[in-house]
Design a protein around this motif. Structure first.
Motif, short mmCIF file in Angstrom:
data_model
loop_
_atom_site.label_atom_id
_atom_site.label_comp_id
_atom_site.label_asym_id
_atom_site.label_seq_id
_atom_site.Cartn_x
_atom_site.Cartn_y
_atom_site.Cartn_z
N ARG A 1 29.55 37.60 24.76
CA ARG A 1 30.05 37.18 23.45
C ARG A 1 28.94 36.72 22.54
O ARG A 1 28.97 36.93 21.32
CB ARG A 1 31.09 36.07 23.63
CG ARG A 1 31.68 35.60 22.30
CD ARG A 1 32.88 34.72 22.48
NE ARG A 1 32.54 33.49 23.21
CZ ARG A 1 33.44 32.62 23.63
NH1 ARG A 1 34.73 32.84 23.43
NH2 ARG A 1 33.07 31.53 24.27
N VAL B 1 32.52 36.39 28.52
CA VAL B 1 33.97 36.28 28.68
C VAL B 1 34.37 37.19 29.83
O VAL B 1 34.17 38.40 29.77
CB VAL B 1 34.72 36.67 27.40
CG1 VAL B 1 36.23 36.56 27.61
CG2 VAL B 1 34.27 35.79 26.24
N ASP C 1 38.34 34.21 30.97
CA ASP C 1 37.68 32.96 31.31
C ASP C 1 36.24 32.97 30.78
O ASP C 1 35.59 34.01 30.75
CB ASP C 1 37.71 32.68 32.82
CG ASP C 1 37.51 33.95 33.64
OD1 ASP C 1 37.42 35.04 33.05
OD2 ASP C 1 37.43 33.85 34.87
N GLU C 2 35.74 31.83 30.37
CA GLU C 2 34.46 31.74 29.69
C GLU C 2 33.38 31.14 30.60
O GLU C 2 33.56 30.07 31.17
CB GLU C 2 34.59 30.89 28.42
CG GLU C 2 35.57 31.49 27.41
CD GLU C 2 35.69 30.63 26.15
OE1 GLU C 2 35.02 29.58 26.09
OE2 GLU C 2 36.44 31.03 25.25
N TYR C 3 32.27 31.85 30.70
CA TYR C 3 31.11 31.43 31.47
C TYR C 3 29.91 31.35 30.53
O TYR C 3 29.86 32.04 29.51
CB TYR C 3 30.77 32.43 32.58
CG TYR C 3 31.86 32.63 33.60
CD1 TYR C 3 31.81 31.99 34.84
CD2 TYR C 3 32.95 33.46 33.34
CE1 TYR C 3 32.82 32.17 35.78
CE2 TYR C 3 33.96 33.65 34.27
CZ TYR C 3 33.88 33.00 35.49
OH TYR C 3 34.89 33.17 36.42
N GLU C 4 28.94 30.52 30.90
CA GLU C 4 27.68 30.49 30.16
C GLU C 4 26.54 30.53 31.17
O GLU C 4 26.48 29.71 32.07
CB GLU C 4 27.57 29.24 29.31
CG GLU C 4 26.29 29.19 28.46
CD GLU C 4 26.21 27.93 27.63
OE1 GLU C 4 26.64 27.99 26.45
OE2 GLU C 4 25.75 26.90 28.15
N PRO D 1 33.94 28.09 34.10
CA PRO D 1 35.10 27.79 33.25
C PRO D 1 35.80 26.50 33.71
O PRO D 1 35.62 26.06 34.85
CB PRO D 1 36.00 29.01 33.46
CG PRO D 1 35.12 30.07 33.99
CD PRO D 1 34.08 29.37 34.80
N GLU E 1 26.64 33.71 26.65
CA GLU E 1 28.07 33.44 26.84
C GLU E 1 28.76 34.74 27.27
O GLU E 1 28.60 35.78 26.63
CB GLU E 1 28.70 32.92 25.55
CG GLU E 1 28.15 31.57 25.10
CD GLU E 1 28.78 31.08 23.82
OE1 GLU E 1 29.94 31.48 23.54
OE2 GLU E 1 28.13 30.33 23.08
#
Length: 200
Positions: free
Chosen positions: A97, A125, A130-133, A175, A123
């Motif tokens: 993202r 998705v 679900d969002e990861y960094e 997340p 970042e």
């Protein structure tokens, strides 16, 4: 053997210098040859196969140096010392993202102060939204972080996402649905990029 991009910038001057020095001052030629060989070894890029089991995989080779809660999320960090492969890999499948470069200090990557170091945050998705960094963090000697990805890129689990010249640490911020109890590695444990499951 494959090598991470940019290795020629460091290896070629050392090898060319070794060739010249071999005729002028052989001991210096031997030293430069050794430096060139070290650079090739440092930038090695071996093949990796993700495990069949589900879960978030390590973004880096090295030892787990950080497991901590940050608000409602958990961060797992891996310190890469000079003997580790420094090519970083996607811990999950998904879409990139955003990719953000954050200037900062160059403290030793194993220290708490390294949280303020120069970094690149990626970042991702995941397939379920679900969002990861993933953070590639420079250390005391690292001066360049090389992300391989851009916003909109689709990643498979274990895909290469970047490398750091002569450094240092890679983190994955999980997340909110993950808790500390879902982390399946411990501090000090040895892990391999793209192969070791760190959380599930």
């Amino acid at each position: 053997m494959k090598f991470a991009p940019g290795y020629r910038r460091f290896a070629l001057p050392a090898f060319l210098g070794a060739a010249v020095a071999a005729f002028v001052f052989p001991p210096a030629g031997a030293v430069l040859l050794g430096i060139g060989a070290f650079v090739l070894w440092f930038f090695r890029d071996p093949e990796r196969t993700p495990p069949a089991e589900s879960g978030v995989i390590s973004p880096a080779d090295g030892h787990v140096s950080v497991i901590r809660e940050e608000g409602d999320r958990v961060r797992v960090g891996v310190f890469m010392n000079v003997t580790d492969v420094h090519v970083n890999r996607a811990p999950v499948a998904g879409e990139v993202r955003d990719v953000t470069h954050r200037p900062g200090a160059h403290k030793p990557a194993f220290s708490k102060d390294s949280d303020r170091n120069e970094r690149v945050d990626i970042e991702v998705v995941g397939d379920r939204g679900d969002e990861y960094e993933v953070s590639l963090i420079a250390g005391a000697f690292a001066r360049r972080i090389h992300p391989y990805v851009a916003p909109g890129d689709e990643l498979a689990r274990c895909d290469k996402i970047g490398h750091i010249d002569f450094g240092s640490r890679a983190d994955v911020l999980l997340p909110p649905e993950f808790g500390v109890e879902d982390v399946v590695v411990e501090k000090g444990e040895s892990v391999r990029a793209g192969e070791t499951v760190v959380a599930k």
